[in-house]
Design a protein around this motif. Structure first.
Motif, mmCIF file in Angstrom:
data_model
loop_
_atom_site.group_PDB
_atom_site.id
_atom_site.type_symbol
_atom_site.label_atom_id
_atom_site.label_comp_id
_atom_site.label_asym_id
_atom_site.label_seq_id
_atom_site.Cartn_x
_atom_site.Cartn_y
_atom_site.Cartn_z
ATOM 1 N N THR A 127 0.872 -1.036 0.179
ATOM 2 C CA THR A 127 0.002 0.027 0.080
ATOM 3 C C THR A 127 0.895 1.282 -0.081
ATOM 4 O OG1 THR A 127 -0.013 0.077 2.370
ATOM 5 C CG2 THR A 127 -1.784 -1.171 1.228
ATOM 6 N N ASP A 128 2.165 1.360 -0.420
ATOM 7 C CA ASP A 128 3.098 2.281 -0.416
ATOM 8 C C ASP A 128 3.107 2.849 1.170
ATOM 9 O OD1 ASP A 128 3.650 1.721 -3.075
ATOM 10 O OD2 ASP A 128 1.915 3.259 -3.621
ATOM 11 N N ASP A 129 2.907 2.196 2.026
ATOM 12 C CA ASP A 129 2.981 2.769 3.563
ATOM 13 C C ASP A 129 4.181 3.343 3.631
ATOM 14 O OD1 ASP A 129 2.114 3.443 6.273
ATOM 15 O OD2 ASP A 129 3.238 1.622 6.671
ATOM 16 N N ASP A 141 5.224 11.362 -2.892
ATOM 17 C CA ASP A 141 5.500 11.022 -1.516
ATOM 18 C C ASP A 141 6.669 10.018 -1.281
ATOM 19 O OD1 ASP A 141 3.494 12.677 -0.649
ATOM 20 O OD2 ASP A 141 1.937 11.275 -0.466
ATOM 21 N N LEU A 142 6.845 8.978 -2.203
ATOM 22 C CA LEU A 142 7.799 8.289 -1.906
ATOM 23 C C LEU A 142 9.145 8.624 -2.253
ATOM 24 C CD1 LEU A 142 6.175 4.917 -3.453
ATOM 25 C CD2 LEU A 142 6.926 5.351 -1.000
ATOM 26 N N LEU A 143 8.973 9.411 -3.528
ATOM 27 C CA LEU A 143 10.379 10.318 -3.867
ATOM 28 C C LEU A 143 10.871 11.200 -2.792
ATOM 29 C CD1 LEU A 143 9.347 11.249 -7.785
ATOM 30 C CD2 LEU A 143 11.492 9.807 -6.801
ATOM 31 N N GLU A 144 10.101 11.922 -2.131
ATOM 32 C CA GLU A 144 10.641 12.673 -1.027
ATOM 33 C C GLU A 144 10.898 11.824 0.235
ATOM 34 O OE1 GLU A 144 7.521 15.627 -0.455
ATOM 35 O OE2 GLU A 144 8.147 16.613 -2.624
ATOM 36 N N LEU A 145 10.466 10.851 0.461
ATOM 37 C CA LEU A 145 10.972 10.089 1.661
ATOM 38 C C LEU A 145 12.353 9.487 1.096
ATOM 39 C CD1 LEU A 145 8.800 6.952 3.120
ATOM 40 C CD2 LEU A 145 11.080 6.804 2.545
#
Lengths: 270, 478
Positions: B168-170, B205-209
């Motif tokens: 879920t891309d958590d 969101d994932l890129l920024e993480l």
């Protein structure tokens, strides 16, 4: 206990053991494993996995392999569908080995069985297809059919349930077309992962025509697998709504959206 | 007509076209059988190889397998062919090319100079005459070095893609898996996530993480969230921290169309990524994935066998000087590659062809659970491809990807390969591992026990609303 249950309870035991371990690493991983089912913090034996984790992986792989290769038992499904008439068919794939290498054969009816299919003015036919996990079908298909038929509007004409062996999704097109049913709901065992070997998929297709209908003409609900995945009542509610939508729209597929609520319907099958 | 013939055991065999000949000469695999292209029996297969050995390399320039007018990959291959680079082998047959590639005359320098003179079809053809050991011998001689924040492909090095996928891309789940991989010394090729959805918001969101973690811990590596190229272009325009642009590609125009890509779209993305200038030690900004079977699966193979059409995808890749290319070799399923034996053969072919054509080839050494393969096949493939000099391999926690539901190599597998073959991580990443106390005196990864490591701060990344990512974004803007 099945192998997959054994693997699950083994994992649970490992986590307990880790959280009781005195070193900080064990506590850290025990808490991080609550956030993901990924196999993290497994520790090391030199460069390799500790024995316990190596065997746990093998148990999970065995469960997935068994799910692919364990034979479909149509009688077991029929026994759970008391009061419902059933028809048994096979695809054109004669055995599992051929089935895995020849998807085209798994999409076509065996000619002998085609001749035995009844025809009638049915609104919907349910097809139970072994797919890649007969385990998923044995555990979840009958309950899904019961939950779905219970929610159908009164007067809906439901065909006998077809139990199909060595079957891929598009076999439902051939079956519905042969039986002259308006729509088909095909329940199929999904490709097993190591964390889920018993996942059921449901594919709805309105007025399918073999060789013409494509995957873009279907609506899919994936990961039906209570208690860890989608539960029967939620899935049945979505299916009934999709059936009504398809009848109204005159077709299924990308133009038909699931508006029954909450989570998105994702199809990740290749 | 362009028919090819040979005589074997007193029987005469005829192959109506170069495409039919190449298909019949391919080792047995389920995908070619499914497509109706495979040799009918073992004797016909060998007869095809005899005939193929006699084919002049120049035939591949004058008899395209897919017509020039119909296919932009054919046009790309023929329009960019370099006659000067081809000159040393221009008079050879396919059989002679095999022997020359295996000889001492073909060293690293010669092979690098040859690459622009070879077409994918030539590479595929010669691979069909080679045994598994031949494919290792030649690929091992080829060196392709690329760089962004780390340098990939140097002799004696093996890089890894850290793949912390989550269904879920958590962010908290991704961060936990990311920490696990870094503590096992993985991630120098790329930290790459397959997102569960292609929504720009989720990808961003994932890129920024990832950008936050890379920035906070000064990790000399690059991130990639493997979304569609159009999503990357959109995100770059909006200022998202994109290091590498990803795309799945295939070997025909029609198969690429089924992925929703054209060469024009890739050109646009390539220029946009170059303009960001986010690399520190190099300017290779693209990441491509390929894999045998995708053209057949899309009904877009034009009667060309599975392996040859795969090699044509490498012509698309090399147009963009990618940092990384990997074949996801066993991913699609047993209808294309049936078992461990077929997957191993395909892995060696793909790696050989890609390297020969000048690409930084890595592999996702993997299988699905309905293929006849297991973790011993992973170990066998890893070992052979490590010896063959693969640039990088993909690694997942415990070898089990919980998002894509398939089995791949694990971080432990990469440690094994580095240990038994004396391979080291990318130099910049190795220095970083040393600086944070993870490199052991023998060059391996130190085993942590009893204490927590400063990197464990990563585990809080996903639970505090991506503060790390936002902070880095502000720093970059300032």
């Amino acid at each position: 206990m099945t192998i997959s249950q054994a693997a699950r309870s083994q994992t649970a035991r490992s986590q307990t053991a880790d959280s009781q371990a005195p070193d900080g690493q064990g506590e850290l991983w025990a808490s991080l494993r609550l956030r993901t089912q990924a196999r993290i913090g497994l520790g090391r034996a030199g460069s390799a996995l500790p024995t316990r984790h190596r065997l746990e992986l093998q148990a999970a792989h065995a469960a997935a392999r068994d799910a692919v290769h364990s034979p479909f038992d149509p009688d077991a499904v029929a026994a759970r569908l008391t009061g419902t008439s059933v028809v048994r068919v096979r695809s054109a794939a004669p055995d599992r080995l051929t089935y895995l290498q020849r998807p085209d054969l798994g999409r076509r009816l065996n000619p002998v069985d085609r001749a035995h299919l009844p025809t009638g003015e049915w609104d919907v036919v349910f097809v139970v297809a072994d797919g890649l996990s007969s385990q998923a079908v044995h555990e979840h298909a009958a309950a899904m059919i019961r939950a779905t038929t219970a929610r159908l509007p009164s007067g809906t004409r439901v065909a006998p349930v077809v139990l199909a062996e060595q079957a891929r999704v598009a076999l439902g097109d051939d079956i519905a077309h042969t039986m002259a049913a308006t729509a088909v709901v095909l329940l199929v065992g999904e490709r097993p992962g190591m964390s889920a070997a018993d996942s059921l998929g449901a594919y709805l297709t309105h007025r399918p025509v073999p060789g013409v209908t494509t995957d873009a003409d279907r609506n899919c609900l994936s990961n039906i697998r209570p208690p860890l995945g989608l539960d029967y009542e939620t899935a049945a509610g979505k299916l009934v709504a999709l059936l009504a939508g398809a009848r109204e729209l005159g077709r299924s597929g990308v133009a038909l959206k699931d508006e029954s609520g909450d989570e998105a319907v994702v199809d990740r099958r290749p | 007509m362009s028919a090819y013939t040979s005589t074997l055991g007193g029987e005469r065999y005829r192959f109506d076209s170069l495409a039919r000949l190449l298909a019949a000469a391919s080792p047995e695999r389920s995908g070619d059988r499914l497509a109706g292209l495979a040799a009918q029996d073992a004797r016909q297969r060998v007869a095809a190889r005899w005939a193929l050995a006699e084919v002049p390399l120049t035939d591949f320039l004058t008899r395209p397998l897919i017509p020039y007018e119909d296919d932009d990959v054919t046009r790309l291959v023929l329009d960019t062919h370099d006659p000067a680079a081809f000159a040393p082998v221009a008079s050879m047959t396919v059989g002679e090319l095999r022997e020359w590639l295996l000889s001492e005359a073909a060293d690293a320098v010669t092979l690098a100079a040859l690459a622009p003179g070879l077409t994918p079809e030539m590479a595929a053809a010669v691979s069909k005459l080679m045994g598994n050991a031949d494919l290792v011998t030649v690929a091992r001689k080829v060196r392709v070095v690329t760089a962004f924040r780390s340098t990939i492909g140097l002799p004696g090095r093996l890089a890894t893609r850290l793949q912390p996928n989550h269904p879920t891309d958590d962010p908290a789940g991704v961060a936990a898996a990311l920490l696990d991989g870094l503590l096992l010394g993985s991630g120098d090729a790329v930290i790459g996530i397959n997102p569960a959805t292609d929504s720009p918001k989720a990808v961003r969101d994932l890129l920024e993480l990832l950008d936050g973690v890379i920035g906070r811990y000064a990790i000399p590596t690059q991130s990639c969230v493997l979304c569609h190229v159009t999503t990357s272009v959109d995100l770059m325009e909006r200022g998202a921290p994109v290091d590498l642009v990803f795309q799945s590609i295939a070997g025909t125009q029609a198969a690429n169309a089924s992925f929703g890509v054209t060469l024009g779209l890739l050109d646009e993305a390539y220029e946009a990524a170059l303009a960001l200038e986010r690399g520190t030690v190099g300017r290779n900004v693209m990441y491509f994935e390929t894999g045998q079977g995708s053209a057949l699966s899309a009904g877009a193979h034009h009667g060309v066998d599975q392996q040859t059409v795969e090699a044509r995808a490498y012509a698309v890749a090399r147009r963009y000087d990618p940092l990384l290319v990997n074949t996801v070799v066993g991913f699609i399923g047993p209808e294309y590659l049936y078992d461990g034996r077929q997957i191993l053969r395909a892995a060696l072919e793909d790696h050989f062809c890609g390297k020969l054509l000048g690409l930084p080839m890595g592999l996702d050494i993997c299988y699905t659970n309905h293929a006849d393969a297991d973790d011993d096949d992973i170990a066998t493939m890893l070992t052979m491809l490590g010896v063959a000099g693969a640039s990088f391999v993909i690694c997942t926690p415990g070898g089990d990807d919980i998002m894509l539901n398939y089995q791949s190599a694990s971080y432990h597998d990469a440690l094994y390969l580095r240990e038994v073959l004396g391979l080291r991580p990318a130099p910049e990443f190795e220095a970083w591992l040393d600086s944070i106390g993870l490199l052991d005196p023998r060059g391996g990864i130190r085993e942590l026990s009893g204490t927590t490591h400063p990197l464990t701060g990563i585990a809080t990344t996903g639970t505090d609303g991506h503060t790390a990512g936002r902070a880095t974004g502000r720093e970059l803007a300032a």
